[in-house]
Design an enzyme around this catalytic site. Structure first.
Site, short mmCIF file in Angstrom:
data_model
loop_
_atom_site.label_atom_id
_atom_site.label_comp_id
_atom_site.label_asym_id
_atom_site.label_seq_id
_atom_site.Cartn_x
_atom_site.Cartn_y
_atom_site.Cartn_z
N ARG A 176 0.83 -1.21 0.00
CA ARG A 176 0.00 0.00 0.00
C ARG A 176 0.86 1.25 0.00
O ARG A 176 1.74 1.42 0.83
CB ARG A 176 -0.92 -0.01 1.23
CG ARG A 176 -1.85 -1.21 1.17
CD ARG A 176 -2.95 -1.14 2.18
NE ARG A 176 -3.75 -2.36 2.07
CZ ARG A 176 -4.75 -2.67 2.87
NH1 ARG A 176 -5.08 -1.84 3.86
NH2 ARG A 176 -5.42 -3.79 2.70
N ARG A 214 1.66 0.49 10.47
CA ARG A 214 1.28 0.89 9.11
C ARG A 214 2.50 0.83 8.21
O ARG A 214 3.41 1.62 8.33
CB ARG A 214 0.69 2.31 9.13
CG ARG A 214 0.01 2.73 7.83
CD ARG A 214 -0.48 4.16 7.91
NE ARG A 214 -1.52 4.33 8.91
CZ ARG A 214 -2.83 4.22 8.66
NH1 ARG A 214 -3.25 3.98 7.45
NH2 ARG A 214 -3.71 4.37 9.63
N ARG A 238 0.39 -7.09 12.35
CA ARG A 238 -0.23 -6.51 13.56
C ARG A 238 -0.45 -7.59 14.62
O ARG A 238 -0.45 -7.28 15.82
CB ARG A 238 -1.55 -5.83 13.18
CG ARG A 238 -1.31 -4.54 12.40
CD ARG A 238 -2.56 -3.73 12.18
NE ARG A 238 -2.24 -2.54 11.38
CZ ARG A 238 -3.13 -1.62 11.01
NH1 ARG A 238 -4.41 -1.76 11.37
NH2 ARG A 238 -2.75 -0.58 10.31
N SER A 274 -10.71 -6.51 9.21
CA SER A 274 -11.88 -5.79 8.77
C SER A 274 -12.69 -6.77 7.92
O SER A 274 -12.18 -7.31 6.94
CB SER A 274 -11.44 -4.58 7.93
OG SER A 274 -12.53 -3.73 7.67
N GLU A 298 -7.14 -1.73 15.05
CA GLU A 298 -7.68 -2.61 14.01
C GLU A 298 -6.69 -3.70 13.61
O GLU A 298 -5.52 -3.44 13.33
CB GLU A 298 -8.03 -1.77 12.78
CG GLU A 298 -8.60 -2.59 11.65
CD GLU A 298 -8.86 -1.77 10.38
OE1 GLU A 298 -8.95 -0.53 10.48
OE2 GLU A 298 -8.95 -2.37 9.30
#
Length: 423
Positions: A262, A277, A390, A352, A349
């Site tokens: 990303r 991130r 994560r 999702s 998070e």
RNA sequence: GGAGAGAUGGCCGAGCGGUUGAAGGCGCCUGACUCGAAAUCAGGUUUGGGGGUGACCUCAACGGGGGUUCGAAUCCCUCUCUCUCCGCCA
């Protein structure tokens, strides 16, 4: 993509539901695009019908060895008119399609209305938050243990990349294998897809055309560009693009481990510390294809399949139902799973899980054949099961011991040769 | 990277400028026969868009895009993919 018929028949209702998620639908613009498109279409079709009719007549005359020059001259005129219309037709069609493709999905009726994450609703909380005095964060823990090296990663690739070493690398690999095994046992067939995909695939799941700036795009000489996948959702959902699946195949469930890439040009300043991130991270993804009447139950099932990983690892988490304003572009209903991070004293998070209705299926043209009926768009769903990096962070922080060592969750030990503590 | 061959409906496979949305076969569905089934016989069997209250009318699609032509699955260009041979290679 939304159903054009739905918009035509009930434009105001659609506008109201989109407004719930903060999207202002230009009703007048839509109407004029739709009307323009149909007007041009009908004009062109009438001409084509004329052309077909006369062509047939020409054929008949030619076969009978009769003179058809008058008809052919007449045809030229029709052909010229048609050619003049062609550009307008293409333009009207494209303008309409682009407008439609730019609209986000409609929120499901069970989704709470709200502007941003503050309106999200916590629906579940699991596990005991560990009592750790002065918890260290994963960067300190990992660096001291020699299993995480951010400085050298920066040397190689810049910010937002990480190097895992020794038991850190092995822990990552163990988590991947653990997650895949669990999800396979839960009924997901494993796939290893390409990590580079074409623009059609990105369009199918909704990354393109609106979110190109979040993607890494590759180039090669004269060939069409390929994109690095931001999630396995893209290749796995597109597996069945332009196909009609038999009803008996549904629900169809896949799990896939892939690296994810990303660019997220707008994200600088957020989560700058650590490896929360990253430009590159690992994820095990769950993807399901379901008939419309199966889909809502499938979302619950898929979400609990993701939760099962957190529970097996003993990581405290909560499940949050996203409000209309916080959902992704393509989703009609999303649950986020958030894991407890002691260093931040908050939930972050880690998964999702989304139900897209037929939004992606319509873009990617994925259909199924109901028992006795016409092919219809199916529903797509997906969720992280889980984000590996994560999870790595969560284990370091939640399982840290006063001496800076990490207690390995029992379920994971078989994947680490029985190792109980990382020190 | 070089040379050649190919891409047609759920599948196989014909067509190579004029009712061909597409022969034939397989598969599938319906009916007849049968107590039932098999076999046999008859019929049916792509998808999407537009119009019409409706019976229905119409347009588009033979890998993608472009061109030639009154008319293209059929001719030309281009791209993609598949196969065969050669080269290179984890």
């Amino acid at each position: 993509m939304l159903d054009a018929n739905l918009l035509r028949n009930d434009l105001d209702a659609v506008a109201a539901r989109l407004a719930d998620r903060g999207y202002v639908l230009d009703v007048a613009a839509y109407r004029s695009l739709d009307e323009r498109r149909r007007a041009v279409l009908q004009e062109a079709e009438a001409l084509k019908a004329e052309r077909n009719r006369v062509s047939e007549e020409v054929g008949r005359l030619k076969r009978a060895k009769e003179n058809a020059d008058a008809l052919i001259a007449q045809q030229r005129e029709v052909g010229d008119k048609l050619k003049a219309l062609e550009g307008a037709e293409r333009e009207a069609e494209a303008a309409f399609r682009d407008f439609l493709a730019g609209l986000p999905n409609l929120p499901h009726a069970s989704v709470p209305a709200g502007k941003d994450e503050h309106a999200n609703v916590e629906v579940k909380r699991w596990g005991q938050v560990p009592a750790i005095e002065k918890p260290l964060d994963h960067v300190e823990l990992g660096t001291k243990l020699g299993i995480l090296d951010l400085d050298r990663a920066a040397k190689l690739s810049g910010a937002r990349f990480a190097v895992l070493k020794g038991l850190g690398a092995k822990l990552e690999r163990a988590l991947i294998a653990f997650m895949l095994d669990r999800q396979a046992a839960a009924g997901y067939e494993e796939v290893i897809p390409p990590y580079l995909v074409n623009a059609d695939s990105m369009y199918g799941t909704g990354q393109l055309p609106k979110f190109e700036q979040d993607l890494f795009k590759t180039s090669r000489g004269d060939g069409a560009p390929l994109y690095l996948i931001p999630t396995a959702e893209v290749p796995v959902t597109n597996l069945y693009r332009d196909e009609i699946l038999a009803a008996e195949m549904l629900p169809l469930r896949h799990c896939a481990f892939t690296p994810c890439f990303r660019s997220e040009a707008g994200s600088y300043g957020k989560d700058t510390k650590g490896i929360i991130r990253q430009h590159q991270f690992h994820k095990v993804e769950l993807v399901a294809f379901a008939a419309p009447d199966q889909a809502e139950a499938e979302l619950e099932r898929l979400t609990s399949n993701a939760e099962a990983i957190l529970e097996a690892l003993g990581l405290p988490y909560r499940r949050v139902l996203l409000c209309t304003g916080d959902m992704g572009f393509s989703s009609q209903k999303t649950y986020d799973l958030e894991v407890w991070l002691p260093s931040q004293a908050t939930y972050r998070e880690i998964s999702s899980c989304s139900w897209f209705g037929d939004f992606q299926a319509r873009r990617a043209n994925i259909r199924f054949r109901p028992k006795d009926g016409k092919p219809a768009f199916l529903h797509t769903l997906n969720g992280s099961g889980l984000a590996v990096g994560r999870t790595w962070v969560a284990i370091l922080e939640n399982c840290q011991q006063p001496d800076g060592s990490i207690r390995v969750p029992e379920a994971l030990r078989p994947y680490l040769g029985g190792l109980e503590v990382i020190r």
